[in-house]
Scaffold this active site. Structure first.
Site, PDB file in Angstrom:
ATOM      1  N   LYS A  77      14.466   8.765  18.105  1.00  0.00           N
ATOM      2  CA  LYS A  77      15.206   9.361  19.201  1.00  0.00           C
ATOM      3  C   LYS A  77      15.918  10.598  18.655  1.00  0.00           C
ATOM      4  O   LYS A  77      16.425  10.570  17.515  1.00  0.00           O
ATOM      5  CB  LYS A  77      16.218   8.347  19.741  1.00  0.00           C
ATOM      6  CG  LYS A  77      16.993   8.795  20.970  1.00  0.00           C
ATOM      7  CD  LYS A  77      17.929   7.690  21.459  1.00  0.00           C
ATOM      8  CE  LYS A  77      18.674   8.072  22.724  1.00  0.00           C
ATOM      9  NZ  LYS A  77      19.558   7.000  23.210  1.00  0.00           N
ATOM     10  N   SER A 152      19.163   5.943  28.145  1.00  0.00           N
ATOM     11  CA  SER A 152      18.920   7.280  27.661  1.00  0.00           C
ATOM     12  C   SER A 152      17.750   7.401  26.688  1.00  0.00           C
ATOM     13  O   SER A 152      17.249   8.504  26.485  1.00  0.00           O
ATOM     14  CB  SER A 152      20.174   7.795  26.960  1.00  0.00           C
ATOM     15  OG  SER A 152      20.461   7.014  25.809  1.00  0.00           O
ATOM     16  N   SER A 176      20.957   1.663  26.867  1.00  0.00           N
ATOM     17  CA  SER A 176      20.014   2.767  26.643  1.00  0.00           C
ATOM     18  C   SER A 176      18.747   2.414  25.871  1.00  0.00           C
ATOM     19  O   SER A 176      17.837   3.237  25.780  1.00  0.00           O
ATOM     20  CB  SER A 176      20.725   3.920  25.939  1.00  0.00           C
ATOM     21  OG  SER A 176      21.510   4.637  26.857  1.00  0.00           O
TER      22      SER A 176
END
Lengths: 485, 478
Positions: A77, A152, A176
């Protein structure tokens, strides 16, 4: 069967058996990333570096030094700092930022010989549940490209679900990892707060943020967690306790006598009935494997969203102060003075959702409001934690849906932040209590995946992964692939 | 109107650790800008603070020395504000629960009496960097070497009643932190900084007046001047029918005035909240006990011991214990000499201190070490030289001509104690000054000094003064 349909564990065996080299594997995934660039799952792809790492991994294998993760491709990420590589956190304000150092997670997985394919798309500063707040544009859900992958960690979820990478890292502040895992039909693990180092993980809400894994199976997640977890002297909130042999532990998991707590609060209004059915079916499977279902109460669960939306923005408002255009990152041009530099660099560098949260958090911490908001929220947080503690005196694990609905359409909720926030209604409590939690694919609703959420006691990752592993031994939801991938 | 002055001081002591409070970067002073700031000090994305254990040790040592409570659990908080030299946009400090609470420091007033000043609290925090406004053509340069340097902020009760008391307190504080080896006390380099909260009220009034906070006080002299100024300003304001407003004022040493920096309304809302990156600081009793056992002799105790066992005056004892180095030096001289503490005290406080001041040296860098000074004083005690000659020898030693015995030999300064030799010189002096001799013998006693001077001159000061006196008296009256 295509190579990319394999789980990490299968790829690991394939590498060990010499069926393919890491270089071949890496080339294959790089090709897929290029082929499916429309998903917008990646912010940065690193072809040369990845191939170089793959060759180094192959060399390591020839020298007999390979571990189970050596040569396995991976995506991070874009919230994890990577030395010399763009680290944007999905924001314009870091759109030119190359970190001078590696996050501890990055360093550990690199040391295990994993091959970094690239950095994945995400909601700006991890603030969002749909990946739509990213400055790099929304990421698509491979199950239906008109829908969001969740957020997210949307890019990581989409990448793993579309088999552009066998595994990816994510972070989970209020859901997330679990929410996008549920919406893309993959396995997501948020470890106990303090289990994985936060050093080099760009902070959103420091007391809630926890790095974790998006994978194709619980077994895969167990392998990666073993390499990621553990005390880090650079993170005062990381916990100094031994890292179990997760992969070994789950192989020995036995659900006989397992008590599963099912809180009524997880099944109240707002939950899509089809999602409820899928979750109840999954609980039925677990019963069949020897578990007992027990009704439990989490009376303060309903307060978790408002509590979260005080604590998280408050911490974020302070954490994001460092992005001021002075030392790195985006800086507005032609400013007239210091105040102008701050206002315009931050005004132009941050997106609307980030600004909304900075303002909310600033307000919550302001003189005269601190007691009413921040302090009060911390007290409620304690009540929620106590709810779980009580529940865990009666049961071993708490389960329910990960999200109230399957993936929604891109653009559907962007005008209404509150509706968007309610998407995390089931996931936030685990962050507030610092508990480990997983989402495991447990069905399809109108062709879209939904997830079963499992919340365990502190540092009970082995147990959660073991339950998920047994469940995945009895079902094949985690092997389903979106059409066209 | 008879005004009473009320002053409270906030002292920032830079702790003498090798590395910063939350990072491994060096704290050394004077490096090229931004060469001693790592990613943590620079507030890079993703970095986290880790508390330096030595910082805690020093805070505990300080707390013990002022007889305070060491908090078993204290909290680091974030103080949020924007400034270019504050890289994270917040300063990590302690707010609600400081590491040290309650305590006191005794100061000596001008009349020799002692006053006890309460210390409210002392807390740990990180320093900011420096903004440099000159040499950048309308731009501002930022040097972050100092960012993250550990500070102990020591807050006194508003119990100081004059600028003089404030200075006495600060001097005592500096002595203490130097003894504890937790701060070098260097005010020029900013290792010890001070803000003063000053207010006035009619004498007898119980409630406090509105205070102004004075900043930028970086020497004892400035503190005294700035406070004096501020008191006068406040009296003028009130007696002129106005009201003192709560504000921060900056002392400008060039113009010798204070001017308003920001008012209470303009003050930042710092939005303090516990720093989620740091766990509560828990200090175990065993840690405190170990520090207690390792505490050095403190200035107050040392001063008392100098009075009791060396027979020194309180004043001399205070001067000699003002720094640990000075006290150690003095004790080493006494040791080397095997006694004579008063003689040693006079020389350390007199010639030695004078020479150090003249050359701008501290005692640790003295050109004459304690053993050498003891060697010189031994020659006074055994009458090899007189006290007056000793001053000459001292200067030669200071100039690097060697130890006392070497200088005495090479310069031929050994005292003349041979009675015959002195008598010969006296005879010569008497023969050379018949008029004075006549006057003396007819009753002008004052001329005795003239003859002593002539004899000493003839011997270049080397004659033993007592012998000269005795022999002269005998010869002049015979």
């Amino acid at each position: 069967m295509d190579i990319h349909a394999s789980t990490l564990s299968e790829l690991s065996a394939g590498l060990a058996a010499g069926e393919y080299s890491s270089e071949e594997l890496t080339r294959h995934y790089l090709g897929r990333i290029e082929q499916h660039a429309d998903l917008n799952a990646f912010i940065t792809v690193l072809p040369e570096q990845a191939l170089e790492s793959a060759r180094a991994a192959d060399q390591r294998r020839r020298e007999g030094e390979a571990g189970p993760l050596t040569g396995i491709p991976l995506a991070h990420k874009d919230i994890f700092c990577t030395r010399g590589i763009l680290t944007t956190c999905g924001s314009k304000i870091l759109s030119n930022f190359k970190s001078p150092y590696d996050a501890t997670v990055v360093q550990r997985l690199d040391a295990a010989g994993m091959v970094l394919l690239g950095k994945t798309n995400m909601d700006e500063f991890a603030m969002g549940s749909s990946n739509e707040t990213s400055w790099y544009g929304p990421c698509q859900n491979p199950w239906d490209e008109s829908r969001v992958p969740g957020g997210s960690s949307g890019g990581s979820a989409a990448a793993v679900a579309a088999r552009l990478a066998p595994v990816a890292t994510g972070t989970d502040t209020g859901g997330s990892i679990r929410q996008p895992a549920a919406l893309t039909g993959i396995t997501g693990l948020k470890p106990t707060y303090g289990r994985v180092s936060r050093f080099g993980m760009i902070a959103f809400a420091s007391s809630l943020d926890q790095g974790g894994i998006l994978a194709l199976s619980a077994e895969d997640a167990a392998h990666v967690l073993g390499a990621m977890a553990g005390f880090d002297a650079n993170d005062s909130t990381s916990v100094d306790r031994p890292v179990p042999d997760y992969a070994g532990d789950i192989a020995a998991a036995d659900l006989g006598g397992l008590r599963i707590g099912v809180p009524g609060e997880f099944f109240e209004e707002g939950l899509d009935p089809d999602v409820a059915t899928a979750v109840r079916d999954a609980l039925g499977v677990l019963e069949g494997l020897g578990a007992t279902l027990v009704d439990v109460e989490l009376p303060h669960l309903g307060l978790s969203v408002p509590t979260y939306y005080v604590v998280a923005p408050a911490e974020a408002s302070s954490n994001l102060s460092r992005f001021d255009g002075v030392r790195y990152g985006y800086r507005a041009e032609g400013v007239s003075d210091l105040l102008d530099l701050y206002r315009r660099s931050r005004g132009e560098g941050f997106g609307a959702e980030v600004k909304r949260r900075i303002m909310t958090g600033t307000y919550a911490l302001s003189a005269g409001y601190y007691d009413a908001y921040y302090l009060q929220a911390q007290k409620v947080r304690q009540l929620i934690t106590d709810d779980f503690r009580k529940a865990f005196t009666k049961v071993d694990v708490v389960m329910g849906p990960t999200t109230p609905t399957p993936a929604f359409g891109i653009g559907d909720k962007t005008d209404d932040p509150i509706t968007m926030y309610l998407n995390d209604i089931y996931t936030i409590a685990a962050n507030l209590a610092g508990l480990p939690a997983m989402s495991v694919p447990c069905g399809l609703v109108e062709g879209l995946p939904v997830g079963l959420q499992m919340v365990g006691g502190h540092f009970e990752e082995s147990q959660l992964l073991g339950i998920a592993h047994r469940y995945q031994g009895a079902t094949d939801w985690h092997r389903r692939m979106p059409e066209g991938y | 109107m008879d005004w009473e002055v009320v002053i409270g001081l906030e002292v920032h002591a830079q702790l003498r650790t090798r590395s910063k409070i939350f990072s491994g970067a060096s704290t050394a002073f004077g490096a090229a800008p931004n060469t001693q700031a790592c990613a943590i000090d620079l507030g890079f994305p993703g970095v986290l603070p880790v508390l330096n254990k030595d910082v805690v040790r020093m805070a505990v040592r300080f707390g013990l020395a002022i007889d305070a409570k060491i908090s078993p659990r204290s909290i680091f908080a974030r103080k949020n504000y924007f400034y270019p030299d504050l890289p994270k946009g917040y300063q990590i400090s302690q707010y609600e629960l400081p590491v040290v609470e309650g305590g006191h420091l005794d100061i000596t007033l001008e009349d020799g009496s002692t006053k006890r000043i309460g210390i409210t609290r002392a807390h740990l925090e990180e320093d900011a960097g420096k903004s440099l406004h000159e040499d950048f053509h309308g731009m501002t340069g930022v040097d972050l070497n100092r960012a993250g340097t550990p500070l102990l902020e020591i807050v006194s009760e508003p119990e100081l009643r004059s600028a003089g008391e404030a200075v006495a307190y600060l001097k005592k504080m500096r002595t203490l932190v130097q003894y504890l080896e937790i701060c070098d006390g260097n005010m020029q380099e900013g290792s010890l900084r001070c803000d003063a909260n000053v207010s006035i009220r009619p004498r007898g009034e119980q409630t406090l007046g509105t205070r102004a906070e004075l900043k930028n006080l970086n020497s004892f002299r400035f503190i005294e001047k700035a406070i004096h100024h501020e008191i006068e300003r406040q009296i003028d304001v009130i007696e002129g029918g106005g009201k003192v407003v709560q504000e921060t004022r900056l002392y400008d040493s060039d113009r010798d005035e204070t001017r308003s920096m920001r008012s209470k309304e303009e003050a930042n809302d710092y939005r303090y909240f516990p720093d989620p990156d740091l766990l509560p600081l828990v200090i175990e009793p065993a840690f405190v006990e170990a520090e207690k056992a390792a505490l050095p002799e403190l200035p107050g105790a040392k001063q008392q011991r100098f009075v009791d066992s060396f027979g020194l005056s309180t004043y001399d004892a205070e001067v000699l214990t003002a720094t640990r180095e000075m006290a150690d030096y003095f004790e080493a001289v006494v040791d080397g000499l095997g006694g004579e503490p008063k003689l040693a005290a006079n020389w350390v406080m007199g010639d030695l201190s004078g020479a150090l001041n003249r050359d701008g040296l501290d005692v640790a860098r003295s050109r004459i070490d304690a053993a050498m000074l003891a060697g010189l004083l031994r020659r006074i005690v055994d009458k090899t030289i007189s006290g007056k000659i000793a001053k000459q020898v001292f200067e030669a030693m200071w100039a690097g001509e060697g130890d006392a015995d070497t200088v005495i030999e090479s310069r031929g300064l050994r005292q003349i104690t041979d009675t015959g030799a002195i008598e010969t010189i006296i005879d010569e002096v008497m023969a050379a000054n018949p008029a004075q001799l006549e006057q003396y013998r007819s009753g002008k006693d004052k001329l005795f000094g003239f003859f002593v001077g002539q004899v000493m001159k003839a011997t270049q000061g080397k004659a033993n003064p007592q012998q000269v006196n005795e022999l002269l008296r005998k010869k002049l009256s015979s």
